[in-house]
Design a protein around this motif. Structure first.
Motif, mmCIF file in Angstrom:
data_model
loop_
_atom_site.group_PDB
_atom_site.id
_atom_site.type_symbol
_atom_site.label_atom_id
_atom_site.label_comp_id
_atom_site.label_asym_id
_atom_site.label_seq_id
_atom_site.Cartn_x
_atom_site.Cartn_y
_atom_site.Cartn_z
ATOM 1 N N PRO A 95 2.994 -12.022 22.126
ATOM 2 C CA PRO A 95 2.659 -10.608 22.289
ATOM 3 C C PRO A 95 1.181 -10.429 22.605
ATOM 4 C CG PRO A 95 2.720 -11.164 19.979
ATOM 5 C CD PRO A 95 3.103 -12.414 20.706
ATOM 6 N N PRO A 96 0.781 -9.316 23.214
ATOM 7 C CA PRO A 96 -0.636 -9.071 23.495
ATOM 8 C C PRO A 96 -1.437 -8.986 22.208
ATOM 9 C CG PRO A 96 0.776 -7.578 24.739
ATOM 10 C CD PRO A 96 1.647 -8.247 23.721
ATOM 11 N N ALA A 97 -2.615 -9.633 22.223
ATOM 12 C CA ALA A 97 -3.455 -9.591 21.029
ATOM 13 C C ALA A 97 -4.930 -9.563 21.394
ATOM 14 C CB ALA A 97 -3.163 -10.802 20.135
ATOM 15 N N ALA A 98 -5.375 -10.464 22.268
ATOM 16 C CA ALA A 98 -6.797 -10.594 22.585
ATOM 17 C C ALA A 98 -7.130 -9.877 23.890
ATOM 18 C CB ALA A 98 -7.171 -12.065 22.682
ATOM 19 N N ALA A 99 -8.305 -9.274 23.920
ATOM 20 C CA ALA A 99 -8.751 -8.593 25.133
ATOM 21 C C ALA A 99 -9.411 -9.550 26.114
ATOM 22 C CB ALA A 99 -9.728 -7.479 24.768
ATOM 23 N N THR A 100 -9.823 -10.714 25.631
ATOM 24 C CA THR A 100 -10.511 -11.688 26.486
ATOM 25 C C THR A 100 -9.508 -12.656 27.108
ATOM 26 O OG1 THR A 100 -12.429 -11.579 25.003
ATOM 27 C CG2 THR A 100 -12.342 -13.404 26.566
ATOM 28 N N PRO A 101 -9.424 -12.724 28.428
ATOM 29 C CA PRO A 101 -8.433 -13.608 29.057
ATOM 30 C C PRO A 101 -8.908 -15.060 29.094
ATOM 31 C CG PRO A 101 -9.684 -12.486 30.745
ATOM 32 C CD PRO A 101 -10.184 -11.946 29.423
ATOM 33 N N VAL A 102 -7.947 -15.963 29.219
ATOM 34 C CA VAL A 102 -8.226 -17.384 29.443
ATOM 35 C C VAL A 102 -8.145 -17.653 30.941
ATOM 36 C CG1 VAL A 102 -7.402 -19.741 29.110
ATOM 37 C CG2 VAL A 102 -7.395 -18.134 27.183
ATOM 38 N N VAL A 103 -9.195 -18.223 31.512
ATOM 39 C CA VAL A 103 -9.226 -18.578 32.935
ATOM 40 C C VAL A 103 -9.350 -20.091 33.028
ATOM 41 C CG1 VAL A 103 -10.429 -18.337 35.128
ATOM 42 C CG2 VAL A 103 -10.274 -16.379 33.569
ATOM 43 N N TYR A 104 -8.371 -20.714 33.661
ATOM 44 C CA TYR A 104 -8.339 -22.167 33.782
ATOM 45 C C TYR A 104 -8.962 -22.597 35.107
ATOM 46 C CZ TYR A 104 -6.558 -26.897 34.430
ATOM 47 O OH TYR A 104 -6.451 -28.242 34.672
ATOM 48 N N ASP A 130 -18.271 -21.720 44.525
ATOM 49 C CA ASP A 130 -17.287 -21.702 43.439
ATOM 50 C C ASP A 130 -17.756 -20.820 42.280
ATOM 51 O OD1 ASP A 130 -15.647 -23.445 44.834
ATOM 52 O OD2 ASP A 130 -16.533 -25.237 43.925
ATOM 53 N N ILE A 131 -19.046 -20.864 41.960
ATOM 54 C CA ILE A 131 -19.579 -20.019 40.887
ATOM 55 C C ILE A 131 -19.516 -18.554 41.286
ATOM 56 C CG2 ILE A 131 -21.689 -19.422 39.640
ATOM 57 C CD1 ILE A 131 -22.406 -22.391 39.645
ATOM 58 N N ALA A 132 -19.858 -18.253 42.539
ATOM 59 C CA ALA A 132 -19.794 -16.861 43.001
ATOM 60 C C ALA A 132 -18.353 -16.351 42.969
ATOM 61 C CB ALA A 132 -20.367 -16.755 44.414
ATOM 62 N N ASP A 133 -17.399 -17.168 43.382
ATOM 63 C CA ASP A 133 -15.993 -16.756 43.339
ATOM 64 C C ASP A 133 -15.537 -16.520 41.899
ATOM 65 O OD1 ASP A 133 -15.708 -16.830 46.062
ATOM 66 O OD2 ASP A 133 -14.687 -18.761 46.133
ATOM 67 N N LEU A 134 -15.952 -17.394 40.979
ATOM 68 C CA LEU A 134 -15.546 -17.244 39.580
ATOM 69 C C LEU A 134 -16.082 -15.935 38.998
ATOM 70 C CD1 LEU A 134 -14.248 -18.266 37.003
ATOM 71 C CD2 LEU A 134 -16.273 -19.691 36.606
ATOM 72 N N ASP A 135 -17.310 -15.594 39.321
ATOM 73 C CA ASP A 135 -17.851 -14.334 38.794
ATOM 74 C C ASP A 135 -17.176 -13.133 39.441
ATOM 75 O OD1 ASP A 135 -19.775 -13.296 36.894
ATOM 76 O OD2 ASP A 135 -20.807 -12.442 38.616
ATOM 77 N N GLU A 181 -12.754 -8.811 39.086
ATOM 78 C CA GLU A 181 -11.379 -8.423 39.400
ATOM 79 C C GLU A 181 -10.566 -8.210 38.126
ATOM 80 O OE1 GLU A 181 -9.630 -7.885 42.243
ATOM 81 O OE2 GLU A 181 -11.425 -8.063 43.499
ATOM 82 N N LEU A 182 -10.836 -9.017 37.110
ATOM 83 C CA LEU A 182 -10.116 -8.880 35.845
ATOM 84 C C LEU A 182 -10.616 -7.692 35.036
ATOM 85 C CD1 LEU A 182 -9.937 -12.647 34.735
ATOM 86 C CD2 LEU A 182 -8.193 -11.280 35.900
ATOM 87 N N GLY A 183 -11.788 -7.162 35.390
ATOM 88 C CA GLY A 183 -12.326 -5.992 34.691
ATOM 89 C C GLY A 183 -12.755 -6.295 33.262
ATOM 90 N N VAL A 184 -13.309 -7.493 33.036
ATOM 91 C CA VAL A 184 -13.721 -7.881 31.687
ATOM 92 C C VAL A 184 -15.190 -8.279 31.701
ATOM 93 C CG1 VAL A 184 -11.411 -8.625 31.014
ATOM 94 C CG2 VAL A 184 -12.991 -10.276 32.049
ATOM 95 N N GLU A 185 -15.812 -8.189 30.537
ATOM 96 C CA GLU A 185 -17.199 -8.605 30.390
ATOM 97 C C GLU A 185 -17.302 -10.094 30.095
ATOM 98 O OE1 GLU A 185 -19.939 -6.838 30.893
ATOM 99 O OE2 GLU A 185 -18.693 -5.128 31.496
ATOM 100 N N GLU A 186 -16.278 -10.638 29.404
ATOM 101 C CA GLU A 186 -16.305 -12.037 29.007
ATOM 102 C C GLU A 186 -14.989 -12.717 29.360
ATOM 103 O OE1 GLU A 186 -19.117 -12.559 25.117
ATOM 104 O OE2 GLU A 186 -17.130 -11.708 24.779
ATOM 105 N N MET A 187 -15.048 -14.039 29.531
ATOM 106 C CA MET A 187 -13.862 -14.854 29.766
ATOM 107 C C MET A 187 -13.894 -16.055 28.827
ATOM 108 S SD MET A 187 -13.841 -15.043 33.960
ATOM 109 C CE MET A 187 -15.538 -15.670 34.009
ATOM 110 N N PRO A 235 -24.561 -16.872 30.555
ATOM 111 C CA PRO A 235 -24.100 -17.159 29.187
ATOM 112 C C PRO A 235 -23.429 -15.975 28.512
ATOM 113 C CG PRO A 235 -26.496 -16.961 29.272
ATOM 114 C CD PRO A 235 -26.017 -16.988 30.691
ATOM 115 N N GLU A 236 -23.832 -14.770 28.873
ATOM 116 C CA GLU A 236 -23.262 -13.579 28.236
ATOM 117 C C GLU A 236 -21.861 -13.262 28.736
ATOM 118 O OE1 GLU A 236 -24.938 -12.271 32.115
ATOM 119 O OE2 GLU A 236 -25.563 -13.657 30.514
ATOM 120 N N ARG A 237 -21.384 -13.973 29.745
ATOM 121 C CA ARG A 237 -20.075 -13.681 30.328
ATOM 122 C C ARG A 237 -18.999 -14.701 29.922
ATOM 123 N NH1 ARG A 237 -22.353 -12.027 36.398
ATOM 124 N NH2 ARG A 237 -23.784 -10.421 35.614
ATOM 125 N N VAL A 238 -19.368 -15.622 29.048
ATOM 126 C CA VAL A 238 -18.416 -16.636 28.572
ATOM 127 C C VAL A 238 -18.273 -16.484 27.060
ATOM 128 C CG1 VAL A 238 -17.861 -19.088 28.425
ATOM 129 C CG2 VAL A 238 -19.070 -18.198 30.433
#
Length: 562
Positions: A268-277, A329-334, A339-345, A365-368
């Motif tokens: 079920p949904p619980a965390a607001a921070t997504p996991v990006v692999y 790759d770093i620019a695409d990740l950011d 796109e995910l609309g989150v401050e942290e991943m 560092p503030e985005r991880v």
């Protein structure tokens, strides 16, 4: 005055011959697993020149300082001195040696080969020639000398081909016109083969030198032209592109990349921070075993995203391969974070994906929120020697004999435009996917756990551009020195990457926890799925770990290889 000029020319000639001998020997010992030379222009020549100068000025000093040791060891300590010279050459040039042990192995190999090559050169009269010796007075050689001359001629032709190839690489930095590159390579081949055959002709009658050299140069150039024609016309059948899956979706990023991704919502949904692999590679794409494993994290309450890095899998190919690289790759990740609309991943990286996660963390560092580094690749620019003897594929990657693709691979670091004119990104899939062997991901006893991968959409150009751009990037470790982001490092017993890579991450990160997983290879979940899930669960949810972290200073892996 004439005599002085002859003496000067003799010294220059002997220096060039000594440089050539060292070039031959270094080119041979680079076949050793722990010794290699960077793919830089004329790098072997530079390394050869440095070693010759060190042997001329530093070696006598070291011999004098260590004379008692040399006498005590019956001369064997000389190999240690030559090993030190190789390590000094490593510091000064693009020669890369994995360890002092490999330097000793290399010095022994060099010593043996030097004896063979020098004896051949002396037999021909090329080294240590007395001033009164006149090549024109040499009588017809016997059969032994003729055999040696024939061998020298063969080596000279090979040498001229390598020199011509390097000239083509050098010119590719200025133009992508393949016809011009081929013409310059053939001219260089003709000149160098003529010079080499003229040197060989010193062992023949003087009257035949010009004719002999001209014939050899002409035939060598004709063979070179035929080889270039065969390479240019070499047919390559590209594999079919990977088929989209029902869950495949796409992001159109502001960076210009079209990224194929897979979203698995939390249940079920619980965390607001997504996991990006972040997948391995960098020329790889997300594979089915990875999708099957990481979608399990949804049961921990996390939205999970996996995506094909630009240029791989189902993501878009950039028109210019020079646009690929770590910065892209770093620019695409950011942009994906936006796109995910989150401050942290929460970043989970495998292999190069772990390195990408660390480099992103060093910049933002503030985005991880948290980071998981699995079998990471090196952060520094130090050479990383792969030890495939730990894996189920002791020889490592599979050889792929596609001449046109191999030439394009050699061109790519110097002339990206010329490389792309010779072989497209679609064709280069053959090189990447043919070399790929998933048995390198597991231990020798677990070969049956290696997955079968069909049409994954790899891109060799992406891999090459990563290697090139990494050298120009700043070291990410200093910015990580004050970073308190929680980090989990998972290292495997049978990983082909050296343990000192794990040490780099341990020393760079302040808030890290390291686990050493036995009976597992580079992709740990293939043989230790339950343990890996348990470790990640404990890390993400702040639960007790199912095993003790590794706190030792030395590698816990069994010793395999030199």
């Amino acid at each position: 005055m004439v005599r002085r000029w002859r003496q000067l020319l003799g010294h220059v000639r002997n220096l060039m011959l000594r440089l050539t001998i060292t070039y031959i020997v270094l080119s041979a010992i680079r076949a050793l697993p722990g010794i290699r030379i960077r793919d830089a222009l004329f790098c072997t020549w530079v390394a050869s020149g440095a070693f010759v100068l060190l042997s001329r000025f530093v070696r006598p000093l070291l011999l004098a300082l260590t004379l008692p040791l040399t006498i005590t060891t019956a001369g064997l300590f000389i190999f240690v001195i030559d090993g030190i010279l190789l390590l000094l050459t490593d510091l000064l040039t693009g020669l890369e040696i994995a360890s002092f042990g490999w330097a000793i192995v290399g010095s022994v190999a060099m010593g043996i080969m030097n004896i063979w090559v020098e004896s051949g050169f002396k037999r021909l009269g090329w080294l240590e020639r007395e001033s009164e010796d006149d090549p024109a007075e040499i009588e017809s050689p016997g059969w032994a000398l003729r055999v040696l001359l024939a061998l020298g001629l063969l080596l000279g032709i090979v040498f001229s081909g390598l020199t011509a190839f390097q000239m083509g690489l050098a010119l590719s930095t200025l133009t992508g016109r393949l016809a011009l590159l081929a013409a310059v390579a053939l001219v260089t081949l003709a000149i160098v083969s003529w010079a080499a055959s003229w040197l060989i002709a010193e062992g023949l009658e003087a009257a035949n030198r010009a004719r002999f050299s001209g014939i050899v140069a002409a035939l060598t150039t004709l063979v070179g032209a035929a080889v270039l024609t065969l390479v240019a016309l070499d047919p390559v059948t590209a594999p079919p592109p990977p088929a989209p899956l029902p869950e495949t979706a796409y992001w159109e990023l502001p960076t210009g990349s079209t990224i194929a991704f897979y979203r698995y919502p939390a249940n079920p949904p619980a965390a607001a921070t997504p996991v990006v692999y972040l997948h391995d590679g960098p020329g790889f794409a997300v594979l089915q075993p990875e999708r099957a494993f990481y979608r399990q994290l949804v049961h921990l309450g996390f939205d999970v995203y996996l995506y094909d890095r630009v240029g791989t899998g189902l993501s878009s190919r950039l028109p210019d391969i020079e646009a690929y690289g770590i910065n892209r790759d770093i620019a695409d990740l950011d942009a994906i974070r936006d796109e995910l609309g989150v401050e942290e991943m929460i970043l989970v990286g495998q292999g190069f994906g772990a390195e990408l996660a660390a480099r992103y963390l060093s910049r933002f560092p503030e985005r991880v929120h948290r980071a998981v580094f699995i079998s990471p690749t090196r952060l520094s620019n130090e050479p990383s020697f792969h030890n495939y003897a730990r894996t189920a594929s002791a020889t490592g990657v599979n050889p792929v004999l596609e001449p046109r693709l191999l030439v394009a691979e050699a061109l790519a670091p110097f002339g990206p435009e010329a490389a792309q004119n010779l072989a497209s990104q679609t064709e280069m899939r053959v090189l990447a996917e043919g070399a790929f062997d998933p048995r390198t991901w597991v231990c020798p006893a677990d070969a049956d756990h290696a997955p079968e991968i069909a049409s994954p959409g790899f891109n060799r150009y992406v891999q090459l551009r990563k290697d090139i751009t990494q050298r120009s990037l700043p070291d990410p470790r200093p910015p990580l020195a004050d970073n308190l982001t929680p980090a989990l490092i998972l290292a495997a017993e049978c990983d082909f990457l050296p343990w000192d890579v794990v040490q780099e991450y341990r020393e760079a990160l302040l808030n890290e926890t390291v686990f050493y997983v036995e009976d597992a290879g580079h992709m740990i979940q293939l043989t230790q799925e339950d343990l890996m899930i348990a470790l990640i669960r404990s890390f993400l949810l702040d639960l007790p770990y199912p095993m003790d972290p590794y706190a030792g200073d030395r590698s816990p892996r069994p010793s395999v290889g030199p």
